[in-house]
Design an enzyme around this catalytic site. Structure first.
Site, PDB file in Angstrom:
ATOM      1  N   THR A 121       0.788  -1.175   0.133  1.00 52.74           N
ATOM      2  CA  THR A 121       0.029   0.044   0.045  1.00 52.74           C
ATOM      3  C   THR A 121       0.889   1.264  -0.025  1.00 52.74           C
ATOM      4  OG1 THR A 121      -1.649  -1.247   1.314  1.00 52.74           O
ATOM      5  CG2 THR A 121      -1.902   1.133   1.286  1.00 52.74           C
TER       6      THR A 121
ATOM      7  N   ARG B  89      -8.592   0.226   5.722  1.00 51.19           N
ATOM      8  CA  ARG B  89      -8.451   0.179   4.164  1.00 51.19           C
ATOM      9  C   ARG B  89      -9.410  -0.766   3.573  1.00 51.19           C
ATOM     10  NH1 ARG B  89      -4.576   3.462   1.930  1.00 51.19           N
ATOM     11  NH2 ARG B  89      -2.919   3.767   3.183  1.00 51.19           N
TER      12      ARG B  89
ATOM     13  N   LYS C  28       0.321  -9.780   8.686  1.00 52.97           N
ATOM     14  CA  LYS C  28       0.747  -8.371   8.995  1.00 52.97           C
ATOM     15  C   LYS C  28      -0.637  -7.979   9.645  1.00 52.97           C
ATOM     16  CE  LYS C  28       1.883  -3.895   7.303  1.00 52.97           C
ATOM     17  NZ  LYS C  28       1.863  -3.091   5.894  1.00 52.97           N
TER      18      LYS C  28
ATOM     19  N   ILE D 202       6.030  -4.748  10.118  1.00 53.05           N
ATOM     20  CA  ILE D 202       6.350  -4.323   8.739  1.00 53.05           C
ATOM     21  C   ILE D 202       5.917  -2.671   8.784  1.00 53.05           C
ATOM     22  CG2 ILE D 202       5.565  -4.138   6.284  1.00 53.05           C
ATOM     23  CD1 ILE D 202       5.201  -7.375   6.552  1.00 53.05           C
TER      24      ILE D 202
ATOM     25  N   TYR E  76     -13.459  -3.083  -0.427  1.00 50.44           N
ATOM     26  CA  TYR E  76     -14.438  -2.694  -1.102  1.00 50.44           C
ATOM     27  C   TYR E  76     -15.544  -3.874  -1.101  1.00 50.44           C
ATOM     28  CZ  TYR E  76     -17.684  -0.126  -4.227  1.00 50.44           C
ATOM     29  OH  TYR E  76     -18.622   0.737  -4.650  1.00 50.44           O
TER      30      TYR E  76
ATOM     31  N   TYR F   6      -2.718 -10.007   5.223  1.00 51.56           N
ATOM     32  CA  TYR F   6      -2.466  -8.607   5.710  1.00 51.56           C
ATOM     33  C   TYR F   6      -3.980  -8.150   5.924  1.00 51.56           C
ATOM     34  CZ  TYR F   6      -1.406  -3.700   5.172  1.00 51.56           C
ATOM     35  OH  TYR F   6      -1.371  -2.313   5.519  1.00 51.56           O
TER      36      TYR F   6
END
Length: 292
Positions: A46, A140, A163, A205, A109, A135
Site C-alpha cells: 500500500t 482500508r 501483517k 512491517i 470494497y 494482511y
C-alpha cells in the site's frame, strides 16, 4: 521463516517532478534501509502506491529494488486485490527467484464475509509458489479478519503469518496466543509495534521505519530480546513522528519525511495529495530536533 522476524519496511515508490517512477531515488531509499539495520523489504505494498502503478511501472520498481538490493536483504512482494481470479493469475507469473514471500491484503470494497475471506485466501494459497503473509487492515478494506478465520488459514502450510494492522492490541495478542508457534504475527501498525513484539509478536512491517531506520529497527530488536526499558525509550523518541506521518494519509506523510532526509521527492499520485505546509513544517522541525 526466521528471515522475516524483525523489522520489515513497506517501501514507497518515489516519483519524479513529471510523475514517472524515480529509479534513482528508489535506489537511495533502498540503500538507506540496507545501511541502517532494516531486516527485510516489502515491495509494492500500500505504501508503494501499488494501486496507481501500471503493470510496466510495477516491473520497473521490482527490477530497481532487486538490482540495488543485490541479495542483501530478503524481499517480500505485495500481491493482492478484491478480484480473487486476478490475484490467482498474477501469482502464476511472479518472480520466484528474488522474493522469499508474498504479502497479500484481504479483499477491499466488496466486503466479503469471513467465509469469503477464507475462500479467497484458500485460492491464493493454492496458487502461490511462495509462502504467504496475510494482511489485515480494516481501515482500508472495510472488513476485519477474525481470529477464527486466521486460525483456519494458518493450517495451510504456505500461509506463514499475518501483517496485523487493525490497531487492536487485544486482537493481536489473541492471534499470538491461538495461532501455531511458528506462525508470524507481525505488526502493521507502527504505534503498537513495540507492544506487539514484547507480547510475543514477530516484529513489524513498518512505514516510519523507512525514515527512522536505525532507531526503529533497534527498538524492535530490543523488543524481541525482551529489553522493555530500552525498547520503550526508542518508542517514545520516535512516537510523535508516527502520529504525524499518518495525519494526512499514507504515504504522503512518510514521503514528506523522506524528502527532508534528501532521499526522495514528496510527490504522490492522485487521488492522494501531498501534505500541507503546516504538517510539512512540523515534520521538518521534528527531524531537526531528533537529529540534534
Amino acid at each position: 521463516m526466521q528471515e522475516l522476524i524483525g523489522t520489515g519496511v513497506a517501501l514507497v515508490t518515489p516519483f519524479t517532478a513529471n510523475g514517472t517512477v524515480d529509479r534513482d531515488a528508489l535506489k537511495k531509499v533502498v540503500q538507506h534501509q540496507i545501511n541502517n539495520g532494516i531486516d527485510y523489504l516489502v515491495v509494492l505494498g500500500t505504501t508503494g502506491e501499488s494501486v496507481t502503478l501500471t503493470k510496466e511501472e510495477k516491473q520497473i520498481v521490482i527490477d530497481t529494488v532487486v538490482s540495488v538490493n543485490d541479495g542483501k536483504l530478503p524481499l517480500v512482494l505485495g500481491v493482492g486485490g478484491n478480484n480473487t481470479q486476478i490475484v490467482v493469475e498474477e501469482l502464476k507469473h511472479i518472480d520466484k527467484d528474488n522474493f522469499v514471500a508474498v504479502l497479500s491484503v484481504s479483499p477491499s470494497y466488496n466486503k466479503p464475509t469471513q467465509e469469503g475471506i477464507y475462500q479467497h485466501f484458500k485460492a491464493v494459497s493454492e496458487a502461490s509458489p511462495l509462502p504467504i503473509l496475510l494482511y489485515n487492515v480494516p481501515g482500508r478494506t472495510a472488513s476485519n479478519m477474525s481470529l477464527e478465520t486466521v486460525v483456519r488459514l494458518a493450517e495451510f502450510d504456505n500461509i506463514i503469518g499475518i501483517k496485523e494492522a487493525a490497531g487492536d492490541l487485544v486482537q493481536a495478542m489473541n492471534l499470538i496466543q491461538y495461532t501455531p508457534k511458528d506462525f508470524l504475527v507481525i505488526s502493521g501498525d507502527d504505534m503498537i509495534a513495540n507492544a506487539m513484539t514484547l507480547a510475543g509478536g514477530a516484529g513489524v512491517i513498518s512505514v516510519i521505519g523507512q525514515a527512522m531506520a536505525q532507531d526503529f529497527s533497534d527498538m524492535i530488536r530490543y523488543g524481541l530480546n525482551g529489553d522493555v526499558a530500552e525498547s520503550y525509550e526508542l518508542h517514545y523518541k520516535i512516537a510523535p513522528s508516527i502520529d504525524m506521518i499518518f495525519e494526512q494519509g499514507n504515504p504522503a506523510g512518510i514521503k514528506a519525511l523522506l524528502h527532508h532526509l534528501d532521499l526522495c521527492d514528496s510527490k504522490v499520485r492522485l487521488p492522494l495529495v501531498s501534505v500541507d505546509q503546516n504538517l510539512n513544517d512540523r515534520l521538518k522541525t521534528f527531524l531537526d530536533q531528533y537529529e540534534n
